[in-house]
Design an enzyme around this catalytic site. Structure first.
Site, PDB file in Angstrom:
ATOM      1  N   GLY A 140      76.813 -74.317  62.326  1.00 37.51           N
ATOM      2  CA  GLY A 140      75.974 -73.383  61.594  1.00 37.51           C
ATOM      3  C   GLY A 140      76.770 -72.339  60.852  1.00 37.51           C
ATOM      4  O   GLY A 140      76.307 -71.787  59.852  1.00 37.51           O
TER       5      GLY A 140
ATOM      6  N   ALA B 249      75.913 -72.232  65.883  1.00 36.11           N
ATOM      7  CA  ALA B 249      74.746 -71.855  66.666  1.00 36.11           C
ATOM      8  C   ALA B 249      75.152 -71.550  68.099  1.00 36.11           C
ATOM      9  O   ALA B 249      76.205 -71.978  68.572  1.00 36.11           O
ATOM     10  CB  ALA B 249      73.709 -72.976  66.634  1.00 36.11           C
TER      11      ALA B 249
ATOM     12  N   GLU C 234      77.494 -73.983  57.620  1.00 33.94           N
ATOM     13  CA  GLU C 234      76.236 -74.039  56.862  1.00 33.94           C
ATOM     14  C   GLU C 234      75.898 -72.660  56.300  1.00 33.94           C
ATOM     15  O   GLU C 234      75.412 -72.543  55.172  1.00 33.94           O
ATOM     16  CB  GLU C 234      75.112 -74.556  57.770  1.00 33.94           C
ATOM     17  CG  GLU C 234      75.264 -76.033  58.113  1.00 33.94           C
ATOM     18  CD  GLU C 234      74.229 -76.520  59.114  1.00 33.94           C
ATOM     19  OE1 GLU C 234      73.454 -77.419  58.783  1.00 33.94           O
ATOM     20  OE2 GLU C 234      74.212 -75.972  60.243  1.00 33.94           O
TER      21      GLU C 234
END
Length: 718
Positions: free
Chosen positions: A99, A60, A102
C-alpha cells in the site's frame, strides 16, 4: 499518525507510525484530513508526502486484516490524492512496499533515494495489491513488467524503479529536501498528464499469448498458490477494460482471496517468522533479552560444500573470516569456489563483490584469535570430537565453538571442550549462502548469551533463525525421517517413485522425495548408515515386510547404492538421467523391475496406491513427529516447526507449515487417519498417534496458538 507542516508554499504530510509507517486506520484518516487542509489553504501551492524514521511506508497494517475494515478504505484515499488540483510529490526513502507503493502511485510525482526499495509483495500474503495497484502499475510501466512485479512480489531498487518508470528521479542525498524544492518548481503546472488512472494501458500486439505464457509460468512456479493467478486476471483487466471496470474486478478478486485458507496460511507464516525470535532457555533465562557477545572475527573449519557456503555467507556480512582446511588440494579448490561464489552473489545483487576479507589456513591454530568458530567437517562423531578438542585447546578463552552438524549430539561435542556453555549448534542448509534457514541448537549447558550471539550472527547473515533443543536430528531432520520412511514403504507396497513424487509435488513441494534424493545423492545417507551399522543389515526376508530390531524397516535406498546408483551424479538413482550430472529425470524400467523382484523376495503383494494415501502416510507421519517434538519440548511452539519446514524443507508456504496444515485439516481428522494407518501397519511406530495429539483432540482441538497451554508442563521439566 500523519503530521502536517507548512514550509513556505509547500504542505508536508509526514507519516509517523513506527516502525514502518504502516497505513493503519488512523494513518489513512490523518492523510485524508491533512490533504484537505493542504488543498484548502491558499498559501499551500504543492504537497509532499514523506515517511519518518528513514522509511516512506511499509504498506497496510497486516494486523488489521483479520478485523472488520474500519476507517477510510485505501483506494479512495489514493484516488483523492490523484484528483488533487495541487501537485502531490512522494518523497520515498527506505522502502515503499504494498500500500505504500500504491500511495506513491496516487501521487503526481515520485522521487526516491538511491538506496530505497519498492515493491508490491501482497501476493506473498495470499493477496493482491487491491488499492488500485493492479490497475495503476500496468498503465505506468506496461503489462509485462507489471506482471512480473505483481505476481512475484519482488522488490526493486531505486535504480531499477527509475529504469522501469515507477519513479521520476533518484536522489543520492536528502530526498525530502529535494522533494520540497521539486514540488515548488512544479506548482501551478497542469496535472492531467500526471494522473496514472487516465493513462491508456500499453497493449502489446500479442496480448493473448503474453497472458497465456504468464499463466503457464506462474502455475509452474506457484505450485498451487492461487493469489498469483488472480493477480494475472486483474492485470489482464487493466489491459482490456476501462479503468473503473478493472478496479471493480480487482475488488471482486481481492474479496475471493481475503478470507481464503491460503491467505490465512501465508499471513500465519508471516507472523510465525517473527514469533520464532522469542524463546526462553530451559533455565528460564531468555536468550532474546541476553546481551550478545561481540563477534569481530569468525573462523570456519572444513571447506567442503557446506564450509564453503558458510564462509561465503559470513564474508558477505563484511566480517573478517578465517577459513581452515587441512587438505591442501581441497584448500586450493575451496579458494577458487569461494571466490566464484562471492562474484556470482555480487552480480546477482547488482553490487560490487565484498572486500576479500577471507584468509586461509591449513592448521586449526589459524582460528586461535576468532571470537566464534563454526566447525563444518564431515558428519562423523569421532572426527568432530577431535576437532572440538583441538579448538578448545587452541582458541582464546571466551570463544564460541559452534557445530554445523545436522543430527549429532551437541552436548557430547560440548563435553569435549573446557567451556561447554559456549558450545551451540548451527545447522545450516545447503547451499549455506543461499538457504534462509538456520537451526540454532542449544545444548543442556549452552548459555543464553551464547545462543543470543549465534542468533544475532545468523540475523546478520540474513538467516531466519529458529532456536531448537538437542536431540537426534533436532527438529527438521527428526521429522524428515518418518516422512522418508513412509515413502519407502509405499514403494514396497506397490507405488512407484513417479507416483509418490507427483502426489507431493501437486501438494506444493518443489520436489518429491525421490527426485530430491537423487539431487542430494543417495550415497550421502548410505555412508552415514554404514558407519552406524544400519545399512542393509539384520533384515529378515519372506515376511510381510522387512524387519529390523522388531520394527519395519526398508533397505531400498541401500540396495540401490550397492548397485552404484547414487542419483544425478551417476546418471542413475530412483530415476535415470541422460548422463552423470544430468538434471532431467526420466522413469527407469530397471527400477520398476527391481521393485517387482524385491517385493517377490519379501512376500509383498503390490496393491493400488492413490495420491491421497501418499499424502496421508507421508505428511501425517511427519506431522505426528512434530507433535512429539512439541511434547518433548525440543521446539517451543508450533510456529518454530512451521518456519523450519517452510524455509528449510520446501513445505509450500501457502499451506502454512505442517502444524498449521494439521490445524486446518482438523486434529480429529489427523488422529483418525493416523489410527487407521497404524492399525494397518502396527509395526510402524511413527504412525501411532502421540499422546499430545490425543490430549489436544480430547480437549476440544484448541486453535494452534493455544497448543502451548497443553505442552507447557513438558517444557517445565527440561
Amino acid at each position: 499518525m500523519a503530521q502536517f507542516t507548512v514550509l513556505g508554499s509547500v504542505g508536508l504530510i509526514s507519516l509517523r507510525n513506527p516502525p514502518v509507517n504502516a497505513l493503519s486506520t488512523h494513518v489513512r484518516q490523518a492523510i485524508i484530513d491533512n490533504l484537505k487542509r493542504a488543498l484548502s489553504d491558499p498559501k499551500v501551492k504543492s504537497v509532499v508526502i514523506s515517511g519518518h524514521g528513514g522509511i516512506f511506508c511499509g504498506g497496510a497494517d497486516i494486523k488489521e486484516f483479520a478485523k472488520k475494515l474500519s476507517g477510510p478504505p485505501l483506494a479512495p484515499m489514493i484516488h483523492m490524492i490523484a484528483a488533487a488540483h495541487k501537485p502531490v510529490v512522494a518523497a520515498i526513502e527506505g522502502s515503499a512496499f504494498g500500500g505504500g507503493l500504491e500511495l506513491a502511485l496516487g501521487c503526481h510525482y515520485r522521487l526516491a533515494h538511491s538506496k530505497a526499495k519498492l515493491g508490491l509483495p501482497e501476493v506473498t500474503l495470499g493477496l493482491m495489491p487491491a488499492a488500485a495497484g493492479t490497475q495503476l502499475l500496468p498503465r505506468l510501466i506496461g503489462v509485462p513488467a507489471a506482471l512480473n512485479l505483481i505476481t512475484t512480489g519482488r522488490h526493486v531498487t531505486a535504480a531499477e524503479a527509475l529504469q522501469l518508470g515507477i519513479v521520476d528521479q533518484v536522489i543520492d542525498h536528502n530526498v525530502l529536501a529535494e522533494a520540497l524544492r521539486f514540488s515548488e518548481s512544479v506548482a501551478g503546472q497542469p496535472l492531467d498528464a500526471r494522473r496514472i488512472s487516465t493513462f491508456p494501458c500499453p497493449r502489446p500486439s500479442d496480448l493473448d499469448a503474453l497472458f497465456e505464457e504468464a499463466t503457464r509460468k506462474v502455475r509452474q512456479s506457484a505450485r498451487g498458490a492461487v493469489a498469483p493467478l488472480r493477480c494475472i486476471e486483474a492485470v489482464r483487466a487493466a489491459a482490456t477494460m476501462p479503468y473503473a471496470q478493472g478496479l471493480e474486478l480487482e475488488g471482486k478478486l481481492m474479496a475471493t482471496l481475503m478470507n481464503s485458507e491460503q491467505a490465512r496460511a501465508l499471513q500465519y507464516s508471516f507472523f510465525a517468522q517473527r514469533a520464532v525470535a522469542k524463546w526462553s532457555m530451559p533455565s528460564g533465562a531468555r536468550w532474546d533479552t541476553s546481551q550478545p557477545r561481540p563477534v569481530r572475527r569468525v573462523a570456519v573449519i572444513g571447506l567442503g560444500t557446506m564450509g564453503r557456503g558458510i564462509a561465503v555467507a559470513l564474508a558477505q556480512t563484511g566480517l573478517p573470516v578465517v577459513a581452515v582446511e587441512t587438505q591442501e588440494k581441497q584448500l586450493v579448490q575451496a579458494k577458487q569456489a569461494i571466490s566464484a561464489m562471492l562474484e556470482r552473489g555480487a552480480k546477482r545483487r547488482g553490487a560490487a563483490p565484498p572486500p576479500d576479507g577471507i584468509s586461509y589456513g591449513t592448521d586449526i591454530q589459524a582460528a586461535a584469535d576468532a571470537d566464534l568458530v563454526i566447525e563444518a567437517v564431515f558428519e562423523d562423531m569421532a572426527l568432530k570430537e577431535k576437532v572440538f578438542q583441538q579448538l578448545s585447546a587452541a582458541c582464546k578463552p571466551g570463544t564460541l565453538l559452534c557445530t554445523n552438524t545436522s543430527s549429532l549430539d551437541v552436548d557430547h561435542l560440548a563435553a569435549q571442550t573446557r567451556d561447554p556453555e559456549l558450545v551451540v549448534g548451527m545447522h545450516f542448509f545447503s547451499p549455506a549462502h543461499v538457504m534462509k534457514l538456520l537451526e540454532v541448537v542449544y545444548g543442556s549447558r549452552s548459555s543464553p548469551q551464547a545462543v543470543a550471539t549465534v542468533m544475532q550472527l545468523g540475523k546478520k547473515m540474513g538467516k531466519v533463525n529458529v532456536a531448537v533443543g538437542n536431540c537426534p536430528g533436532f527438529v527438521g531432520n527428526r521429522m524428515l525421517a518418518p516422512y522418508l520412511e513412509q515413502a519407502f514403504f509405499l514403494l514396497e507396497e506397490g507405488a512407484t517413485p513417479e507416483l509418490v513424487d507427483q502426489a507431493l509435488e501437486e501438494f506444493g513441494f518443489p520436489m518429491g522425495v525421490f527426485r530430491m534424493s537423487d539431487l542430494a545423492g543417495l550415497d550421502v545417507g548410505w555412508k552415514i548408515r554404514k558407519e552406524n551399522g544400519l545399512a542393509n543389515h539384520g533384515l529378515v526376508a519372506g515376511q510381510s515386510a522387512t524387519i529390523r530390531r522388531g520394527r519395519r524397516d526398508s533397505p531400498l535406498g541401500d540396495l540401490l547404492c550397492e548397485q552404484g546408483r547414487f542419483g544425478e551424479k551417476t546418471g542413475r538413482g530412483w530415476y535415470q538421467y541422460d548422463k552423470p550430472g544430468g538434471r532431467v529425470a526420466r522413469s527407469d524400467p530397471w527400477l520398476h523391475s527391481f521393485l517387482e523382484g524385491y517385493r517377490a523376495q519379501h512376500g509383498l503383494v503390490a496393491r493400488p496406491i492413490d495420491h491421497q494415501e501418499v499424502l496421508e502416510r507421508c505428511l501425517y507421519a511427519l506431522i505426528n513427529e512434530g507433535f512429539r517434538i512439541l511434547e518433548d519440548g525440543i521446539a517451543a511452539k508450533p510456529e518454530d516447526i512451521d518456519v523450519i519446514y517452510v524455509f528449510g524443507y520446501g513445505w509450500p508456504r501457502h499451506r502454512g507449515g505442517p502444524m498449521f496444515y494439521a490445524s486446518t485439516v482438523g486434529l480429529p481428522k489427523v488422529l483418525e487417519v493416523l489410527e487407521r494407518h497404524h492399525q494397518a501397519h502396527p509395526d510402524v511406530p511413527h504412525l501411532q498417534p502421540c499422546d499430545l495429539l490425543r490430549r489436544l483432540v480430547a480437549g476440544g482441538s484448541p486453535p494452534i496458538h493455544k497448543w502451548n497451554e497443553v505442552t507447557g508442563k513438558f517444557h517445565s521439566r527440561l
